[in-house]
Design an enzyme around this catalytic site. Structure first.
Site, PDB file in Angstrom:
ATOM      1  N   ASN A 187       0.734  -1.300  -0.053  1.00  0.00           N
ATOM      2  CA  ASN A 187      -0.072   0.069  -0.212  1.00  0.00           C
ATOM      3  C   ASN A 187       0.641   1.159  -0.102  1.00  0.00           C
ATOM      4  OD1 ASN A 187       0.389  -1.410   2.669  1.00  0.00           O
ATOM      5  ND2 ASN A 187      -0.398   0.408   3.681  1.00  0.00           N
ATOM      6  N   ALA A 213     -13.796  -3.040  -0.783  1.00  0.00           N
ATOM      7  CA  ALA A 213     -14.561  -2.274  -1.828  1.00  0.00           C
ATOM      8  C   ALA A 213     -13.936  -0.842  -1.848  1.00  0.00           C
ATOM      9  CB  ALA A 213     -15.948  -2.423  -1.760  1.00  0.00           C
ATOM     10  N   CYS A 245      -3.564   4.466   7.612  1.00  0.00           N
ATOM     11  CA  CYS A 245      -4.061   3.563   8.676  1.00  0.00           C
ATOM     12  C   CYS A 245      -2.987   3.856   9.967  1.00  0.00           C
ATOM     13  CB  CYS A 245      -4.000   1.916   8.269  1.00  0.00           C
ATOM     14  SG  CYS A 245      -4.845   1.740   6.726  1.00  0.00           S
TER      15      CYS A 245
HETATM   16  N1  PMP Z   1      -4.656  -4.325   3.706  1.00  0.00           N
HETATM   17  C1  PMP Z   1      -4.004  -3.284   2.903  1.00  0.00           C
HETATM   18  C2  PMP Z   1      -2.886  -3.424   2.081  1.00  0.00           C
HETATM   19  C3  PMP Z   1      -4.710  -2.064   3.040  1.00  0.00           C
HETATM   20  O1  PMP Z   1      -4.169  -1.005   2.199  1.00  0.00           O
HETATM   21  C4  PMP Z   1      -5.620  -1.637   3.703  1.00  0.00           C
HETATM   22  C5  PMP Z   1      -6.206  -0.380   3.945  1.00  0.00           C
HETATM   23  N2  PMP Z   1      -5.192   0.672   4.138  1.00  0.00           N
HETATM   24  C6  PMP Z   1      -6.254  -2.616   4.745  1.00  0.00           C
HETATM   25  C7  PMP Z   1      -5.580  -4.039   4.504  1.00  0.00           C
HETATM   26  C8  PMP Z   1      -7.369  -2.693   5.673  1.00  0.00           C
HETATM   27  O2  PMP Z   1      -8.693  -2.507   4.902  1.00  0.00           O
HETATM   28  P1  PMP Z   1     -10.010  -2.119   5.511  1.00  0.00           P
HETATM   29  O3  PMP Z   1      -9.954  -0.589   5.516  1.00  0.00           O
HETATM   30  O4  PMP Z   1     -10.820  -2.587   4.410  1.00  0.00           O
HETATM   31  O5  PMP Z   1     -10.123  -2.798   6.810  1.00  0.00           O
END
Ligand code: PMP
Length: 381
Positions: A154, A203, A326
């Protein structure tokens, strides 16, 4: 105040208006509970869910009944990792993952290790953020239950050699999970071509709604649910299905897949232009990520001569991030860039630009101009 130029599409994307439109009937006339088997309201809702499952299977491979709807990729990752580990009957259990994984993989693995449920191996990456499949091979043990390795990173967009890792795992009878959250909707993804056993997706990373994702689980892979309740999703994820969100996920994926190649090349060209404008004209700028094996939309740059916080603070007209959204509440330098050999200072002076469907060439030019001006101001200080 005018809103900044959004270049943080790896954090999240706006919902496509066509997706909103597709979701509307599921909020209104087809509001039934798909688990209601006794009347047409329930039947209609159940039909929408099964149509979505079939669509996912036709776009990503696998069988419709192998897709389990979750609240997103965090839940899908937790279900894959804890579900496999808790489904093991053997005494000891070993799990392998990688230093650049998202926290939604690293943290469940670490919790299981802390609780004494698994022994954990966290593999390193090279300077481009890629894993060497031979390292996976060397790390495998007779009691290894699971390897969890993301498809696309990411922060840098780096792609791991998943099919090679899958072959190694298959030869040793070890399950392979991939967090494909950043890959689905951006590059072709097919569970069979990858050779994985479990795959997570979300999604809101591909112009669908937030709060919905899925775990694809190859039929027969033993999994223990995280939630106990009404036994929905074959007992693997209890809770009333979020029909409008599921329809939104389906429509968003269909739209991305119908234009994957064209949009991928468009974004890669914009990303390359941004790279050219920044990397070639400013001294002390270096790129993070694999030059070949990468997503089309992501550019991660280290600005060696400036202080990280000052850099981001001097770019209020750009919505970008240093590290992932995150963990952006956490001022610590990116664990991904540190694992790739960057120092803390360099990691903090790094920016992630992630482009998306609404991104234009004019925005790219403007973004480069803003960064150049910010750097000039910082250097004058
Ligand atoms: N895995 C990856 C590689 C991500 O980029 C993200 C979102 N930043 C997530 C997991 C978490 O996804 P969600 O927001 O749907 O919980």
């Amino acid at each position: 105040m005018a809103m900044p130029i959004y270049m943080d599409y790896n954090a999240t994307t706006p919902v496509d208006p066509r997706v909103v439109e597709a979701m509307r009937p599921a909020f209104e006339e087809h509001f039934g509970n798909p688990a209601s088997r006794t009347h047409p309201y329930g039947w209609a809702a159940a039909r929408l869910v099964e149509k979505a499952r079939a669509s996912l299977a036709s776009l990503l491979g696998g069988n419709p009944d192998e897709f389990i709807f979750t609240a997103g990729a965090t839940e899908a990752n937790n279900l894959a990792i804890k579900g496999v580990v808790w489904g093991r009957t053997g005494k000891t259990c070993h799990v392998i993952t990688c230093a650049t994984e998202h926290k939604a993989v690293l943290d469940p693995c670490r919790r299981l290790a802390r609780d004494g449920e698994v022994e954990l191996t966290i593999l390193p990456v090279d300077r481009c953020g890629r894993i060497d499949p031979q390292q996976v091979h060397k790390a495998l043990r007779p009691d290894t239950a699971l390897v969890s390795l993301m498809l696309a990173n990411n922060e840098t967009g780096t792609l791991h050699p998943l099919p090679e890792v899958a072959q190694i795992c298959r030869q040793r009878g070890v399950l392979l999970h991939t967090d494909a959250t950043q890959a689905v909707g951006k590059i072709p993804v097919n569970v069979h071509e990858l050779g994985v056993d479990l795959l997570s997706l979300s999604a809101h990373k591909f112009y669908g709604p937030k709060g919905i994702g899925a775990l694809w689980r190859r039929r027969g892979v033993p999994l223990v649910p995280l939630l106990d309740g009404g036994g929905h999703e074959q007992g693997l994820r209890s809770g009333t299905l979020a029909v409008p969100l599921i329809v939104g996920l389906q429509r968003a994926l269909e739209l991305c897949c119908s234009d994957l190649e064209c949009e991928g090349s468009r974004l890669a060209a914009l990303r390359d232009e941004l790279r050219r404008l920044l990397l070639n004209s400013i001294p002390g700028v270096e790129e993070n990520g694999d030059p070949q094996h990468r997503l089309p939309n992501t550019l991660n740059l280290t600005f060696r001569d400036v202080e990280g916080n000052a850099l981001l603070a001097s770019l209020p007209a750009l919505a970008i991030s240093s590290g992932s959204a995150c963990t952006s509440a956490d001022p610590a330098p990116s664990h991904v860039l540190l694992a790739m050999g960057r120092t803390s200072r360099e990691a903090q002076a790094s920016l992630r630009f992630s482009l998306g469907r609404p991104t234009t060439a004019a925005e790219v030019e403007k973004a480069a101009e803003l960064v150049r001006a910010a750097l000039a101001r910082l250097h004058r200080r």
